[in-house]
Design an enzyme around this catalytic site. Structure first.
Site, mmCIF file in Angstrom:
data_model
loop_
_atom_site.group_PDB
_atom_site.id
_atom_site.type_symbol
_atom_site.label_atom_id
_atom_site.label_comp_id
_atom_site.label_asym_id
_atom_site.label_seq_id
_atom_site.Cartn_x
_atom_site.Cartn_y
_atom_site.Cartn_z
ATOM 1 N N GLU A 128 -5.414 75.227 31.790
ATOM 2 C CA GLU A 128 -4.717 74.204 32.560
ATOM 3 C C GLU A 128 -4.287 74.735 33.937
ATOM 4 O O GLU A 128 -3.534 75.670 34.043
ATOM 5 C CB GLU A 128 -3.492 73.741 31.781
ATOM 6 N N GLU A 140 -4.440 76.347 54.754
ATOM 7 C CA GLU A 140 -5.687 76.281 55.535
ATOM 8 C C GLU A 140 -6.899 76.506 54.628
ATOM 9 O O GLU A 140 -7.927 75.827 54.766
ATOM 10 C CB GLU A 140 -5.680 77.330 56.664
HETATM 11 C C1 LIG Z 1 5.220 84.402 46.917
HETATM 12 C C2 LIG Z 1 3.916 85.141 46.978
HETATM 13 C C3 LIG Z 1 3.481 85.850 45.877
HETATM 14 C C4 LIG Z 1 2.283 86.568 45.932
HETATM 15 N N1 LIG Z 1 1.904 87.300 44.823
HETATM 16 C C5 LIG Z 1 0.771 88.022 44.877
HETATM 17 C C6 LIG Z 1 0.402 88.863 43.770
HETATM 18 O O1 LIG Z 1 1.105 88.941 42.756
HETATM 19 N N2 LIG Z 1 -0.721 89.611 43.870
HETATM 20 C C7 LIG Z 1 -1.523 89.568 44.971
HETATM 21 O O2 LIG Z 1 -2.545 90.251 44.976
HETATM 22 N N3 LIG Z 1 -1.203 88.800 46.050
HETATM 23 C C8 LIG Z 1 -0.066 88.031 46.025
HETATM 24 N N4 LIG Z 1 0.292 87.261 47.109
HETATM 25 C C9 LIG Z 1 -0.535 87.320 48.317
HETATM 26 C C10 LIG Z 1 -1.266 86.021 48.635
HETATM 27 O O3 LIG Z 1 -2.349 85.814 47.755
HETATM 28 C C11 LIG Z 1 -1.720 86.125 50.110
HETATM 29 O O4 LIG Z 1 -0.540 86.215 50.903
HETATM 30 C C12 LIG Z 1 -2.521 84.944 50.534
HETATM 31 O O5 LIG Z 1 -3.770 84.899 49.864
HETATM 32 C C13 LIG Z 1 -2.783 84.950 52.072
HETATM 33 O O6 LIG Z 1 -3.268 86.196 52.482
HETATM 34 P P1 LIG Z 1 -2.566 86.975 53.688
HETATM 35 O O7 LIG Z 1 -1.088 87.025 53.443
HETATM 36 O O8 LIG Z 1 -3.268 88.268 53.874
HETATM 37 O O9 LIG Z 1 -2.773 86.063 54.967
HETATM 38 P P2 LIG Z 1 -4.104 85.968 55.844
HETATM 39 O O10 LIG Z 1 -5.267 85.805 54.957
HETATM 40 O O11 LIG Z 1 -4.106 87.120 56.793
HETATM 41 O O12 LIG Z 1 -3.870 84.621 56.636
HETATM 42 C C14 LIG Z 1 -3.102 84.545 57.859
HETATM 43 C C15 LIG Z 1 -3.248 83.126 58.392
HETATM 44 O O13 LIG Z 1 -4.626 82.890 58.741
HETATM 45 C C16 LIG Z 1 -5.100 81.737 58.063
HETATM 46 N N5 LIG Z 1 -6.507 81.905 57.660
HETATM 47 C C17 LIG Z 1 -7.058 82.995 57.068
HETATM 48 N N6 LIG Z 1 -8.361 82.779 56.808
HETATM 49 C C18 LIG Z 1 -8.637 81.505 57.229
HETATM 50 C C19 LIG Z 1 -9.808 80.684 57.204
HETATM 51 N N7 LIG Z 1 -10.957 81.140 56.690
HETATM 52 N N8 LIG Z 1 -9.712 79.423 57.708
HETATM 53 C C20 LIG Z 1 -8.543 78.966 58.239
HETATM 54 N N9 LIG Z 1 -7.400 79.700 58.284
HETATM 55 C C21 LIG Z 1 -7.442 80.959 57.786
HETATM 56 C C22 LIG Z 1 -4.235 81.623 56.813
HETATM 57 O O14 LIG Z 1 -4.219 80.294 56.319
HETATM 58 C C23 LIG Z 1 -2.873 82.060 57.346
HETATM 59 O O15 LIG Z 1 -2.224 80.996 58.008
HETATM 60 C C24 LIG Z 1 1.478 86.546 47.103
HETATM 61 C C25 LIG Z 1 1.926 85.821 48.214
HETATM 62 C C26 LIG Z 1 3.123 85.137 48.172
HETATM 63 C C27 LIG Z 1 3.572 84.379 49.396
#
Ligand SMILES: Cc1cc2nc3c(=O)[nH]c(=O)nc-3n(C[C@H](O)[C@H](O)[C@H](O)COP(=O)(O)OP(=O)(O)OC[C@H]3O[C@@H](n4cnc5c(N)ncnc54)[C@H](O)[C@@H]3O)c2cc1C
Length: 391
Positions: A249, A375
Site C-alpha cells: 500500500e 519537481e
Molecule cells: C524529512 C526528510 C527525510 C529524509 N529521509 C531520508 C532517509 O531516511 N534516507 C535517505 O537516503 N534520504 C532521506 N531524505 C533525502 C531525500 O530523499 C532527498 O532530500 C530528496 O530526494 C532530494 O534530494 P536532495 O536533497 O539531494 O535535493 P536535490 O536533488 O539536490 O534537489 C535540489 C532542487 O533541485 C530540484 N531538482 C533536482 N533534480 C531535478 C529535475 N530532474 N527536474 C526538476 N527539478 C529538479 C529539486 O526538486 C530541488 O528543488 C530525506 C529528506 C527529508 C526532507
C-alpha cells in the site's frame, strides 16, 4: 461517490479505532508528541514507538499486507488503506522502513538465510532500520551516488558519506546502496547491502532540523567491513532492485488523514474563538478550501489503492497523490498560522499557546522534499501521465 469496500472493512475500521482508543495516550498528548511526523529524537521516544509497534505486531497488524508465508497478515489493499487512514488520523507512530521496503525487498531478492535471519525480526519489531540512499551530491539523481564498496575476501569494505538518514542514530540496521563498479554506467554499478549500524568505522552525526528536532543524520563510513552474505540481490543490479515498484500500500492516504485531523482542529478553534476569525475574515475561505482539498486528496489516495486492489501498478497516480498531499499539508499549516496570527509562533510548552502549530508548520516544509521532491513528482506526471516529451 461510493467506494465498494469489502463487506468487513468497515467492521475492521471500528476495530482499529477501538485499539487506538485503548493503546494510545489521549489526543492532546499525541498531538504534542508529534510522533506521526516521524519524531524519534531520543531513546524515550524510540522506546515508546517500538513498544507501540510490538503491540501492533502481536495483533498481526505490523506486517498486515505481507504474504502469510513471511509472517504477514495477507490483508487486502483496501484493508491496509483503512488501517493507514485510521492510524494517521490518530497520529499513531506506525512508520517503519523495515516493513515498508526492507522486508518486501528481501522477499523478492533475499537468500533463504537472509530471510530466516531478518524477516522475523522485522515483523516482531525487534530491529529498527534506517535507509542509506542520499548523499551530499546524490538526492534526486540518486544514481550519482559515490559511496564505494570494494570486495576484499569474504567482505566488502565501505567508504563514503550518506546524508539525511532518518532515524540513523537509533537504527540497528541500515538498508544501503553503494557503488561496486565505478567504471560501469551509473545505473549499472550499484549494489544493495544490509549494514549493522554498530559496525566499527561508522560515525553517525546528528542533523537538527529547523523545528529543532533530531530526525535525520549524516553517516560516515571509514573502512567498514560488511560480510558479502549481506549483499541483497545481484551485485551491480542494486539500482533495479531499489527501483522495483513494491506492491504494498503506497496511496499517500496518511497525508490526507493527518490533514483532515489538522483541519478539524483549526475549525474547532475558529468556531470557539470568534475574535480570531473576526480579525482575519479571509481565513474562513482558506478553511473551506483546505476542507475541500482534504476530501479531493482522499479520493486521489483511494484511486491509487483501488488500482492496486485490481492488480494494476500505480505510477503517475501515486506521484499525483504524493504531490498534492505534501503541498496540501503545507497549505494547512499556513492556514493555521493565518488563523492564529502572532500567537501561532508560540512553541510547545508556552502557557499562552492556543494550538501547537509552530513545530508542525516548520516540519511541513520537508514534506515536498522527502520521498521525492515536488519537481520530480511533476516531471513523472508530465512525462508518464500526460505523455509530454522530456524538457
Ligand atoms: C524529512 C526528510 C527525510 C529524509 N529521509 C531520508 C532517509 O531516511 N534516507 C535517505 O537516503 N534520504 C532521506 N531524505 C533525502 C531525500 O530523499 C532527498 O532530500 C530528496 O530526494 C532530494 O534530494 P536532495 O536533497 O539531494 O535535493 P536535490 O536533488 O539536490 O534537489 C535540489 C532542487 O533541485 C530540484 N531538482 C533536482 N533534480 C531535478 C529535475 N530532474 N527536474 C526538476 N527539478 C529538479 C529539486 O526538486 C530541488 O528543488 C530525506 C529528506 C527529508 C526532507
Amino acid at each position: 461517490m461510493r467506494f465498494n469496500h469489502e463487506s468487513d472493512v468497515e467492521a475492521f475500521r471500528a476495530e482499529v479505532r477501538g485499539f487506538i482508543a485503548a493503546e494510545l495516550p489521549p489526543e492532546e498528548e499525541r498531538a504534542r508528541r508529534g510522533y506521526e511526523r516521524g519524531f524519534r529524537d531520543n531513546q524515550e521516544e524510540y522506546d515508546y514507538v517500538m513498544g507501540f509497534q510490538k503491540k501492533l505486531s502481536a495483533r498481526g497488524w505490523l506486517a498486515m499486507a505481507w504474504p502469510r508465508e513471511y509472517g504477514g497478515g495477507g490483508a487486502s489493499h483496501m484493508r491496509q488503506l483503512v488501517y493507514n487512514e485510521e492510524m494517521a488520523y490518530a497520529g499513531a507512530p506506525v512508520g517503519n522502513m523495515g516493513i515498508a521496503w526492507v522486508g518486501p525487498s528481501l522477499m523478492l531478492y533475499g537468500t533463504d538465510a537472509q530471510k530466516t535471519q531478518f524477516i522475523p525480526r522485522i515483523t516482531s519489531a525487534a530491529d529498527w532500520w534506517c535507509t542509506l540512499y542520499s548523499e551530499p551530491s546524490a538526492g534526486s539523481d540518486l544514481a550519482a551516488l559515490q559511496t564505494r564498496a570494494v570486495r576484499d575476501g569474504d567482505d566488502y569494505v565501505l567508504n563514503g558519506q550518506k546524508i539525511w538518514t532518518s532515524g540513523g542514530h537509533l537504527a540497528d540496521w541500515g538498508w544501503m546502496a553503494a557503488r561496486t563498479d565505478p567504471d560501469a554506467p551509473k545505473h549499472k554499478g550499484i549494489t544493495m547491502f544490509m549494514v549493522n549500524m554498530k559496525s566499527p568505522g561508522i560515525t553517525v552525526r546528528p542533523l537538527i532540523n529547523m523545528a529543532s528536532r533530531h530526525g535525520f543524520n549524516e553517516v560516515f563510513f571509514e573502512d567498514v567491513r560488511v560480510p558479502a552474505t549481506q549483499v541483497v540481490g545481484e551485485v551491480n543490479r542494486g539500482w533495479y532492485h531499489m527501483a522495483v515498484a513494491l506492491d504494498f500500500e503506497r496511496s499517500g492516504i496518511a497525508a490526507y488523514a493527518g490533514g483532515r485531523k489538522s483541519v478539524e482542529r483549526l475549525v474547532a478553534l475558529a468556531r470557539t474563538s470568534a475574535a480570531l476569525l473576526a480579525a482575519r475574515a479571509s481565513v474562513r475561505h482558506e478553511l473551506a478550501d483546505r476542507s475541500i482539498e482534504v476530501q479531493a486528496g482522499t479520493f486521489l489516495a483511494y484511486r491509487v489503492a483501488t488500482m492496486q486492489a485490481r492488480g494494476l501498478v500505480p505510477n503517475h497516480e501515486a506521484s499525483a497523490s504524493k504531490l498534492f498531499g505534501s503541498e496540501m499539508s503545507q497549505r494547512i499549516a499556513s492556514t493555521g498560522m493565518h488563523l492564529l496570527g502572532m500567537a501561532g509562533q508560540l512553541r510547545d510548552g508556552s502557557p499562552a499557546q492556543l494550538l501547537d502549530l509552530a513545530s508542525g508548520y516548520l516540519q511541513a516544509a520537508s514534506a515536498t522534499i522527502a520521498a521525492g521532491t515536488s519537481e520530480i513528482q511533476r516531471g513523472i506526471i508530465a512525462t508518464r501521465g500526460l505523455g509530454l516529451p522530456r524538457g
